[in-house]
Design a protein around this motif. Structure first.
Motif, PDB file in Angstrom:
ATOM      1  N   ASP A  40       0.827  -1.205   0.000  1.00 17.37           N
ATOM      2  CA  ASP A  40       0.000   0.000   0.000  1.00 17.37           C
ATOM      3  C   ASP A  40       0.862   1.256   0.000  1.00 17.37           C
ATOM      4  N   ASP A  41       1.931   1.235   0.777  1.00 15.03           N
ATOM      5  CA  ASP A  41       2.810   2.412   0.840  1.00 15.03           C
ATOM      6  C   ASP A  41       3.431   2.694  -0.524  1.00 15.03           C
ATOM      7  N   ALA A  42       3.860   1.630  -1.197  1.00 14.40           N
ATOM      8  CA  ALA A  42       4.446   1.802  -2.534  1.00 14.40           C
ATOM      9  C   ALA A  42       3.410   2.358  -3.508  1.00 14.40           C
ATOM     10  N   TRP A  43       2.152   1.934  -3.355  1.00 12.15           N
ATOM     11  CA  TRP A  43       1.085   2.424  -4.227  1.00 12.15           C
ATOM     12  C   TRP A  43       0.864   3.926  -4.021  1.00 12.15           C
ATOM     13  N   PHE A  44       0.790   4.340  -2.770  1.00  3.77           N
ATOM     14  CA  PHE A  44       0.558   5.768  -2.488  1.00  3.77           C
ATOM     15  C   PHE A  44       1.744   6.618  -2.939  1.00  3.77           C
ATOM     16  N   ASP A  45       2.951   6.075  -2.797  1.00  4.43           N
ATOM     17  CA  ASP A  45       4.135   6.801  -3.291  1.00  4.43           C
ATOM     18  C   ASP A  45       4.098   6.919  -4.817  1.00  4.43           C
ATOM     19  N   ALA A  46       3.699   5.838  -5.489  1.00  4.88           N
ATOM     20  CA  ALA A  46       3.630   5.846  -6.954  1.00  4.88           C
ATOM     21  C   ALA A  46       2.579   6.825  -7.457  1.00  4.88           C
ATOM     22  N   MET A  47       1.498   6.973  -6.706  1.00  6.75           N
ATOM     23  CA  MET A  47       0.440   7.900  -7.105  1.00  6.75           C
ATOM     24  C   MET A  47       0.943   9.349  -7.153  1.00  6.75           C
ATOM     25  N   LYS A  48       1.971   9.637  -6.369  1.00  2.00           N
ATOM     26  CA  LYS A  48       2.514  11.010  -6.320  1.00  2.00           C
ATOM     27  C   LYS A  48       3.497  11.295  -7.456  1.00  2.00           C
ATOM     28  N   ARG A  49       3.857  10.267  -8.194  1.00  3.64           N
ATOM     29  CA  ARG A  49       4.845  10.457  -9.256  1.00  3.64           C
ATOM     30  C   ARG A  49       4.290  11.285 -10.404  1.00  3.64           C
ATOM     31  N   LYS A  50       5.187  11.978 -11.071  1.00  2.00           N
ATOM     32  CA  LYS A  50       4.791  12.733 -12.264  1.00  2.00           C
ATOM     33  C   LYS A  50       4.479  11.754 -13.397  1.00  2.00           C
ATOM     34  N   PRO A  51       3.489  12.081 -14.221  1.00  5.32           N
ATOM     35  CA  PRO A  51       3.176  11.174 -15.341  1.00  5.32           C
ATOM     36  C   PRO A  51       4.310  11.164 -16.367  1.00  5.32           C
ATOM     37  N   LEU A  52       4.376  10.090 -17.127  1.00  6.90           N
ATOM     38  CA  LEU A  52       5.345  10.031 -18.221  1.00  6.90           C
ATOM     39  C   LEU A  52       4.893  10.964 -19.345  1.00  6.90           C
ATOM     40  N   LYS A  53       5.827  11.368 -20.187  1.00  5.47           N
ATOM     41  CA  LYS A  53       5.527  12.288 -21.286  1.00  5.47           C
ATOM     42  C   LYS A  53       5.930  11.680 -22.627  1.00  5.47           C
ATOM     43  N   TYR A  54       5.274  12.145 -23.666  1.00  9.74           N
ATOM     44  CA  TYR A  54       5.574  11.669 -25.018  1.00  9.74           C
ATOM     45  C   TYR A  54       7.020  11.990 -25.392  1.00  9.74           C
ATOM     46  N   GLU A  55       7.526  13.113 -24.881  1.00 10.20           N
ATOM     47  CA  GLU A  55       8.881  13.540 -25.226  1.00 10.20           C
ATOM     48  C   GLU A  55       9.943  12.529 -24.770  1.00 10.20           C
ATOM     49  N   TYR A  56       9.605  11.720 -23.783  1.00 13.17           N
ATOM     50  CA  TYR A  56      10.570  10.732 -23.305  1.00 13.17           C
ATOM     51  C   TYR A  56      10.907   9.723 -24.401  1.00 13.17           C
ATOM     52  N   LYS A  57       9.951   9.456 -25.272  1.00 15.03           N
ATOM     53  CA  LYS A  57      10.174   8.524 -26.380  1.00 15.03           C
ATOM     54  C   LYS A  57      11.352   8.993 -27.228  1.00 15.03           C
ATOM     55  N   GLU A  58      11.316  10.264 -27.621  1.00 15.18           N
ATOM     56  CA  GLU A  58      12.372  10.808 -28.481  1.00 15.18           C
ATOM     57  C   GLU A  58      13.712  10.838 -27.750  1.00 15.18           C
ATOM     58  N   ALA A  59      13.671  11.134 -26.431  1.00 19.68           N
ATOM     59  CA  ALA A  59      14.911  11.183 -25.652  1.00 19.68           C
ATOM     60  C   ALA A  59      15.546   9.795 -25.553  1.00 19.68           C
ATOM     61  N   ILE A  60      14.724   8.766 -25.370  1.00 15.74           N
ATOM     62  CA  ILE A  60      15.261   7.402 -25.305  1.00 15.74           C
ATOM     63  C   ILE A  60      15.824   6.990 -26.662  1.00 15.74           C
ATOM     64  N   GLU A  61      15.135   7.340 -27.729  1.00 11.67           N
ATOM     65  CA  GLU A  61      15.633   7.022 -29.076  1.00 11.67           C
ATOM     66  C   GLU A  61      17.008   7.634 -29.309  1.00 11.67           C
ATOM     67  N   GLU A  62      17.224   8.839 -28.809  1.00  9.52           N
ATOM     68  CA  GLU A  62      18.498   9.523 -29.014  1.00  9.52           C
ATOM     69  C   GLU A  62      19.580   9.039 -28.048  1.00  9.52           C
ATOM     70  N   GLY A  63      19.179   8.738 -26.820  1.00 14.12           N
ATOM     71  CA  GLY A  63      20.171   8.434 -25.789  1.00 14.12           C
ATOM     72  C   GLY A  63      20.431   6.965 -25.538  1.00 14.12           C
ATOM     73  N   CYS A  64      19.720   6.089 -26.208  1.00 14.71           N
ATOM     74  CA  CYS A  64      19.894   4.647 -25.974  1.00 14.71           C
ATOM     75  C   CYS A  64      20.385   3.981 -27.255  1.00 14.71           C
ATOM     76  N   GLN A  65      21.660   3.612 -27.291  1.00 13.37           N
ATOM     77  CA  GLN A  65      22.221   3.026 -28.515  1.00 13.37           C
ATOM     78  C   GLN A  65      21.775   1.577 -28.710  1.00 13.37           C
ATOM     79  N   TYR A  66      21.329   0.914 -27.627  1.00 15.11           N
ATOM     80  CA  TYR A  66      20.903  -0.486 -27.730  1.00 15.11           C
ATOM     81  C   TYR A  66      19.393  -0.634 -27.873  1.00 15.11           C
ATOM     82  N   CYS A  67      18.687   0.485 -27.996  1.00 12.24           N
ATOM     83  CA  CYS A  67      17.240   0.449 -28.188  1.00 12.24           C
ATOM     84  C   CYS A  67      16.925   0.506 -29.681  1.00 12.24           C
ATOM     85  N   GLU A  68      16.335  -0.555 -30.201  1.00 12.72           N
ATOM     86  CA  GLU A  68      16.063  -0.628 -31.634  1.00 12.72           C
ATOM     87  C   GLU A  68      14.820   0.170 -32.018  1.00 12.72           C
TER      88      GLU A  68
END
Length: 406
Positions: free
Chosen positions: A72-100
């Motif tokens: 339960d504690d982990a759930w409540f902590d996770a609820m406070k997290r910022k949502p993921l963003k579409y921009e992260y996709k492009e950042a991973i594509e640029e910064g991850c050489q092993y991501c196809e």
């Protein structure tokens, strides 16, 4: 040769006392069937869950806001997290050489219509064009939406087989329109039928371009997930590590803090699931084993009665030359035959009942050789364990006392 003669005598003794044999068999059948039903159902459940997770592929992982939540504690902590963003996709594509390949998907639930027909509670998913190259959804007819359609926020839809069957019976849906939450989309493709699992129809979905999803549906649930396909199975750990570094930097996570996002792989989810259900499986098998113990006790009691009733027979056999080991083997064979026959019937019933349980929750299951082997081992062990004392008692009878028994 002597063993064969002893075996035939054991079979004859069981055939003579048919009612007693049938009642003893019933006890073993119930015990073995109970254990095998539970084992088969648990094995089937595990197989189905693994099959679902394997759809990701061994070199694919998913980044989500929550990840695996264990308290339960982990759930409540996770609820406070910022949502993921579409921009992260492009950042991973640029910064991850092993991501196809890197794709984004969000989902919601809504209503779809065609003419006067409609379906409620349909999974509406918005994904980037390359999502079809990562997730295990095969194209049956037509195509998935293109990069250009995603960039231009085109209203095109890729529908599941259940949607096609329900709303477009007897006609080709491709090129027809479909209303998603009362917004008109053009159908460009249909997925191959997948069937049902966990009482959920896996073909009741609609995929639309991610850009169109955000405009027309909106990601109110914060359900965005980033699907990443590593260059190879061997490189998946490096791909996960590089993606983690990129995301921690983008989300400004301090070096001494845990990730504020989750990374899921099929192996990780299966390991956690097995850990959670381990004690449940042990408990269920333990409870069902009580019936098997009862069956073993019935065998021992019946064999004890048989020894008492056949005391004179044992005395006569010993007086004409039968050795102690021959008497022991005869009664052990009788016990083993009862337990093995009951085991085979119990295994058959157990596998059938396990299959029924699995089908009730719409999952596929292949009868497990492991479950069948366990059933045979258990039934044989039961016969030996509970039959050894009556057999030893019969073998140790003195011929003179046995002959004088009334």
């Amino acid at each position: 040769m002597i063993i064969w003669e002893v075996f035939k005598m054991a079979v004859y003794a069981l055939r003579v006392n048919k009612l007693r044999t049938s009642l003893t068999l019933l006890g073993v059948i119930i015990g073995v069937a109970s254990v095998i039903t539970i084992i088969s159902a648990l094995e089937g459940l595990s197989q189905s869950i693994k099959a679902e997770l394997d759809r990701l592929g061994p070199n694919t992982f998913i980044v989500t806001k929550f990840g695996i939540i264990m308290s339960d504690d982990a759930w409540f902590d996770a609820m406070k997290r910022k949502p993921l963003k579409y921009e992260y996709k492009e950042a991973i594509e640029e910064g991850c050489q092993y991501c196809e390949k890197v794709a984004v998907r969000s989902f919601s639930e809504g209503e779809v219509k065609f003419g006067k027909k409609k379906m409620k509670r349909v999974a509406i998913a918005g994904g980037t064009a390359n999502l079809i190259d990562i997730v295990d959804v095969e194209i049956g007819q037509g195509r998935f939406h293109s990069i250009e359609e995603d960039q231009s926020r085109s209203r095109v839809a890729f529908i599941g087989a259940a949607i096609a069957e329900e709303l477009y019976p007897g006609i080709d849906p491709i090129g027809k329109s479909i209303k998603i939450n009362n917004i008109k989309y053009d159908i460009v493709g249909i997925a191959k039928k997948q069937g049902a699992s966990f009482n959920e129809n896996k073909d009741k979905f609609v995929f639309i371009p991610y850009s169109s999803f955000i405009r027309d549906v909106g990601d109110f649930w914060g359900s965005i997930a980033i699907f990443v396909k590593a260059a190879s199975v061997e490189r998946i750990q490096e791909a996960m590590d590089e993606s983690r570094v990129v995301l921690r930097a983008l989300r400004h996570v301090p070096y001494d803090k845990d990730d504020d996002f989750g990374i899921l792989t099929a192996d990780a989810v299966m390991a956690v699931l097995n850990d959670i259900t381990k004690y449940v499986r042990m408990g269920l098998v333990g409870i069902s084993s009580i019936a098997l113990i009862v069956g073993g006790i019935i065998i021992m009691n019946i064999m004890m009665v048989s020894v008492t009733e056949r005391t004179r027979e044992i005395g006569i056999r010993k007086s004409i030359g039968a050795k102690q080991k021959h008497i022991l083997l005869q009664f052990l064979f009788e016990s083993l035959l009862l337990s093995l026959a009951g085991g085979v019937i119990g295994i058959t019933i157990g596998v059938i009942l396990g299959d029924v349980l699995i089908n009730l929750i719409k999952m596929d299951m292949t009868p497990s050789l492991f479950a069948i082997a366990i059933g045979l081992i258990i039934s044989t062990g039961t016969g030996l364990f509970f039959g050894i004392y009556p057999a030893m008692k019969a073998a140790r009878l003195q011929p003179v006392k046995a002959l004088s028994y009334e």
